[in-house]
Design a protein around this motif. Sequence first.
Motif, PDB file in Angstrom:
ATOM      1  N   UNK A  79       2.080 -26.441   9.175  1.00 22.81           N
ATOM      2  CA  UNK A  79       3.172 -26.779   8.356  1.00 22.81           C
ATOM      3  C   UNK A  79       3.262 -25.444   7.325  1.00 22.81           C
ATOM      4  N   UNK A  80       2.157 -24.697   7.186  1.00 23.94           N
ATOM      5  CA  UNK A  80       2.367 -23.391   6.527  1.00 23.94           C
ATOM      6  C   UNK A  80       3.622 -22.485   7.097  1.00 23.94           C
ATOM      7  N   UNK A  81       4.130 -22.959   8.411  1.00 24.55           N
ATOM      8  CA  UNK A  81       5.133 -21.947   8.963  1.00 24.55           C
ATOM      9  C   UNK A  81       6.525 -22.602   8.386  1.00 24.55           C
ATOM     10  N   UNK A  82       6.401 -23.640   7.792  1.00 23.81           N
ATOM     11  CA  UNK A  82       7.747 -24.254   7.241  1.00 23.81           C
ATOM     12  C   UNK A  82       8.751 -23.444   6.621  1.00 23.81           C
ATOM     13  N   UNK A  83       8.240 -22.672   5.540  1.00 26.18           N
ATOM     14  CA  UNK A  83       9.166 -21.927   4.911  1.00 26.18           C
ATOM     15  C   UNK A  83       9.190 -20.323   5.396  1.00 26.18           C
ATOM     16  N   UNK A  84       8.732 -20.362   6.569  1.00 30.90           N
ATOM     17  CA  UNK A  84       8.799 -18.833   7.191  1.00 30.90           C
ATOM     18  C   UNK A  84       9.811 -18.440   8.454  1.00 30.90           C
ATOM     19  N   UNK A  85      10.631 -19.588   8.652  1.00 32.43           N
ATOM     20  CA  UNK A  85      11.569 -19.492   9.612  1.00 32.43           C
ATOM     21  C   UNK A  85      12.359 -18.117   9.253  1.00 32.43           C
ATOM     22  N   UNK A  86      12.604 -17.316  10.211  1.00 33.12           N
ATOM     23  CA  UNK A  86      13.596 -16.255   9.985  1.00 33.12           C
ATOM     24  C   UNK A  86      12.757 -14.938   9.637  1.00 33.12           C
ATOM     25  N   UNK A  87      11.353 -15.055   9.280  1.00 29.96           N
ATOM     26  CA  UNK A  87      10.569 -14.148   9.019  1.00 29.96           C
ATOM     27  C   UNK A  87      10.117 -13.244  10.047  1.00 29.96           C
ATOM     28  N   UNK A  88       9.527 -12.088   9.929  1.00 29.00           N
ATOM     29  CA  UNK A  88       9.017 -11.242  10.908  1.00 29.00           C
ATOM     30  C   UNK A  88       7.537 -10.612  10.531  1.00 29.00           C
ATOM     31  N   UNK A  89       7.040 -10.605  11.873  1.00 27.45           N
ATOM     32  CA  UNK A  89       5.356 -10.333  11.551  1.00 27.45           C
ATOM     33  C   UNK A  89       5.248  -8.581  11.338  1.00 27.45           C
ATOM     34  N   UNK A  90       4.343  -8.224  10.478  1.00 29.39           N
ATOM     35  CA  UNK A  90       4.177  -6.855  10.248  1.00 29.39           C
ATOM     36  C   UNK A  90       3.483  -6.163  11.205  1.00 29.39           C
ATOM     37  N   UNK A  91       4.230  -5.681  12.215  1.00 30.28           N
ATOM     38  CA  UNK A  91       3.696  -5.426  13.572  1.00 30.28           C
ATOM     39  C   UNK A  91       3.460  -6.125  14.725  1.00 30.28           C
ATOM     40  N   UNK A  92       3.063  -5.661  15.737  1.00 27.56           N
ATOM     41  CA  UNK A  92       2.831  -6.516  17.023  1.00 27.56           C
ATOM     42  C   UNK A  92       1.476  -7.234  16.808  1.00 27.56           C
ATOM     43  N   UNK A  93       1.403  -8.490  17.381  1.00 22.22           N
ATOM     44  CA  UNK A  93       0.173  -9.090  17.302  1.00 22.22           C
ATOM     45  C   UNK A  93      -0.545  -8.720  18.228  1.00 22.22           C
ATOM     46  N   UNK A  94      -1.771  -8.559  17.911  1.00 20.75           N
ATOM     47  CA  UNK A  94      -2.834  -7.847  18.926  1.00 20.75           C
ATOM     48  C   UNK A  94      -3.119  -8.779  19.907  1.00 20.75           C
ATOM     49  N   UNK A  95      -3.388  -8.349  21.108  1.00 19.21           N
ATOM     50  CA  UNK A  95      -4.152  -9.148  22.301  1.00 19.21           C
ATOM     51  C   UNK A  95      -5.507  -9.197  22.294  1.00 19.21           C
ATOM     52  N   UNK A  96      -6.031  -8.172  21.664  1.00 18.22           N
ATOM     53  CA  UNK A  96      -7.516  -8.083  21.513  1.00 18.22           C
ATOM     54  C   UNK A  96      -7.917  -7.412  20.142  1.00 18.22           C
ATOM     55  N   UNK A 148       7.333 -34.969  12.378  1.00 21.29           N
ATOM     56  CA  UNK A 148       8.392 -34.074  12.594  1.00 21.29           C
ATOM     57  C   UNK A 148       8.092 -32.488  11.920  1.00 21.29           C
ATOM     58  N   UNK A 149       7.449 -32.710  10.489  1.00 24.60           N
ATOM     59  CA  UNK A 149       7.228 -31.669  10.014  1.00 24.60           C
ATOM     60  C   UNK A 149       6.119 -30.465  10.777  1.00 24.60           C
ATOM     61  N   UNK A 150       5.185 -31.303  11.230  1.00 22.95           N
ATOM     62  CA  UNK A 150       4.100 -30.455  11.988  1.00 22.95           C
ATOM     63  C   UNK A 150       4.834 -29.909  13.179  1.00 22.95           C
ATOM     64  N   UNK A 151       5.593 -30.618  13.961  1.00 21.55           N
ATOM     65  CA  UNK A 151       6.190 -30.121  15.251  1.00 21.55           C
ATOM     66  C   UNK A 151       7.119 -28.924  14.545  1.00 21.55           C
ATOM     67  N   UNK A 152       7.862 -29.159  13.579  1.00 20.28           N
ATOM     68  CA  UNK A 152       8.902 -28.094  13.066  1.00 20.28           C
ATOM     69  C   UNK A 152       8.049 -26.739  12.743  1.00 20.28           C
ATOM     70  N   UNK A 153       6.842 -26.968  12.346  1.00 23.76           N
ATOM     71  CA  UNK A 153       5.871 -25.661  11.888  1.00 23.76           C
ATOM     72  C   UNK A 153       5.566 -25.049  13.205  1.00 23.76           C
ATOM     73  N   UNK A 154       5.182 -25.858  14.047  1.00 20.41           N
ATOM     74  CA  UNK A 154       4.698 -25.306  15.370  1.00 20.41           C
ATOM     75  C   UNK A 154       5.723 -24.564  16.135  1.00 20.41           C
ATOM     76  N   UNK A 155       6.976 -25.083  16.178  1.00 18.93           N
ATOM     77  CA  UNK A 155       7.988 -24.277  16.708  1.00 18.93           C
ATOM     78  C   UNK A 155       8.421 -23.294  15.930  1.00 18.93           C
ATOM     79  N   UNK A 156       8.238 -23.039  14.758  1.00 19.90           N
ATOM     80  CA  UNK A 156       8.672 -22.035  13.931  1.00 19.90           C
ATOM     81  C   UNK A 156       7.698 -20.817  14.425  1.00 19.90           C
ATOM     82  N   UNK A 157       6.260 -21.302  14.402  1.00 19.69           N
ATOM     83  CA  UNK A 157       5.393 -20.204  14.879  1.00 19.69           C
ATOM     84  C   UNK A 157       5.590 -19.746  16.405  1.00 19.69           C
ATOM     85  N   UNK A 158       6.231 -20.551  17.227  1.00 12.23           N
ATOM     86  CA  UNK A 158       6.571 -20.247  18.462  1.00 12.23           C
ATOM     87  C   UNK A 158       7.559 -19.087  18.473  1.00 12.23           C
ATOM     88  N   UNK A 159       8.575 -19.591  17.595  1.00  8.31           N
ATOM     89  CA  UNK A 159       9.965 -18.810  17.476  1.00  8.31           C
ATOM     90  C   UNK A 159       9.447 -17.210  17.023  1.00  8.31           C
TER      91      UNK A 159
END
Length: 714
Positions: A636-653, A590-601
């Motif tokens: 699971x590194x994403x577990x404490x990062x719910x609600x965080x924001x990325x510093x700028x857009x993620x590049x596609x290339x 469940x923690x692995x799945x939660x981390x993956x979901x936070x990454x998706x969010x």
Amino acid sequence: MSNYLTIVLPRRLENRLLAWLSPHLPAEPGAASLSAGQHSPEHLVVDLPGTEARLHHIARSAAADVFGDNGAWRSGQGDRGALFRGYAQSAHGEKVVFGVAGARALAAETDPGGDPIRASGLFASSPGEEWDGSHLAVRWQPGHLRVHTDFFRTLPLLYTSGAGMAAVSDSWQLLVRLRSALGLPVTLSPEALLAMRIDRAITEHPMNAQTVCSQVRLASVATHVVVPLQSEGAGEIRFEQTPYPEAFRAPSGSWSHGVRQAAVAMASTMKAFVAQPGITLRLSASGGADSRAVLAAMRRADPDQQVSVISTANRGGTDQRDYEVVHDLANRLGITVGRNPAAPEPTVIPYRHPFATYLVGSLGIHQRINIFPGRVGGAGHFTLTGHGAGVYKTSFGWRPFWKVRQDLNRFDTACGPVAGQLGVQFLESVGIDPAAPDASEWHFIGLRNSLHGGRVTLTSLLGHPPLMQRGLTGLAHLPSGAPQSMPAELRRDPKQNAPRPNTNMSAVLLTLLDPELSSIPFDKAAKNIDEQTRDAILRAAGGPLDDSEIPTADAYGAPTDVVNGTAETFLSLAESWGQGVEFSHKGIAPLVAEGAQIAADLGLGDWYRSLTDQAKLLLTTDTHLAHQPGVFGRLMTFLPLSGATVDGPMPTAPMIGPATQRHSQQQSATSAQAAVTVPRRFSGSVLRKVARRLRRGSVQALHRRRRSGRSGSD
């Protein structure tokens, strides 16, 4: 790793801190709960003269860490003070210090009646002057705090600051969640996110000082954290860095003097441990030269095996050759392998949730799962392995860093260029030319060596890997023409300062300490030290060490003065975050799945989908979690990062940064577009093949694909 959290905090933010901490602070032993007005043994509060801020130190038995003018400093009356936690030993092994009691004893001997902080020598004024071991040192002087840990950063040091707050810890997750609790921003580094996505050994930890959280940074070897103190709180943290060529200077004198000094240090410190009541030396032996060199030092310190316990691989397992070699040498020399009735039994105090200690201690800085069932108590034991030899042997290929970048680019065309550029930035920041022939190893020394080996601090701060010595590192990295470089008769090639498999530094130390032990065959024939090679080593190194050359290191304090283990406060916090789960595939799923979901969010679903797919497959196997790659930790590194924001857009290339070319002394700025716009992922047919292999319990093929280079020891 989850041993301490030390915060300089303005009083206006203290209510927020206490609202976060108070429900989890334990009461004094024997008390049912923490009553109003009582202080927890894990929470020390210090008034800092000259500022409205106070220092909050959270650790197991926190008040025991106060050193120096302790009474006056704690009441806000003194003009200086310090915190010391753990174990320290001098660079050449002449002195060993156990906890604050040992630090005070050393100071009293060095300068009776003088300033104990200065007299102890444990609080370095410049980066690179730290003692070895596993310890935290915090020194307050008018105007600033200076923080460092041991020289090799076996005890990690991370830091963050903002809004008058500054905090240091060996736990990335604690610092991230502290920021959230105080209402401070938590944003994510796009570059670190892309590097973490690459499932290889070199990216199981940050590629430079920047972690995934932009506001939390890692202080590597030879770095000090300096916290300016202002009227209302902390100023912006600054760091001081000593270049690695200076921090790892080769010892003065000849090559033979340097290696003899190192061998003496190994045995002398062990003799000091053997003299401590109730202590045991516990060696995990393999079939290689690294652990055997440690065994040789152990035999010099404890020739009758009164306190030594030797273990090895299980019979019939994947490491059958290790089992055979260790039992062969035991039979030849009359050594006991396995339980030793003569040695004291160690005390291990179980953790309620061992997996929670991994999540609090390792998340964000080391992705591979490693579990310790409890913390060391009582007199403890000195855990010995061959770890540490990686600082002077080939760990990442002993090559220019551009070759590492090539491997990363081939493995992941979208993220590899970004990770490689972060590695280049790290090397440049510590004074290493990325084009140097040994640049890959300096990256290992500065990051993976500390974070991979430092996981033992989850259970104990007692001891230091005997083979991990800065002087030997300096000798191994000298150019071939230097006067102190390895004698030509021991080299693989007379034109290179590089040994043969049977003349490496561990083989030299082993032969100096125990020529008989060195002559017994190893797990691989290339490592065997025949009579001719043994004589060449002894001739070059000045002959075997005599007992008269190995004194017992001076010891200050006792092992019982070292407080070990993750604080109960941190474990309680982890449980409140839902991390107190069973260490099993079903428990962590469940923690692995939660981390993956936070990454998706966070909008990272495409980037991390391949890791999510791999994790789902790996969770269907019965392979032990400690033998799995770092996929679970990355998610699971994403577990404490719910609600965080990325510093700028993620590049596609991702853009490729300045490339380091072979034989070039300067970087040439180039850029290129990656060939794909989304992460490369397994095809359906490959997934089906991998799934079949996994269900048969074999993950070796996956491991080979992901590894960027060997690390560890024989």
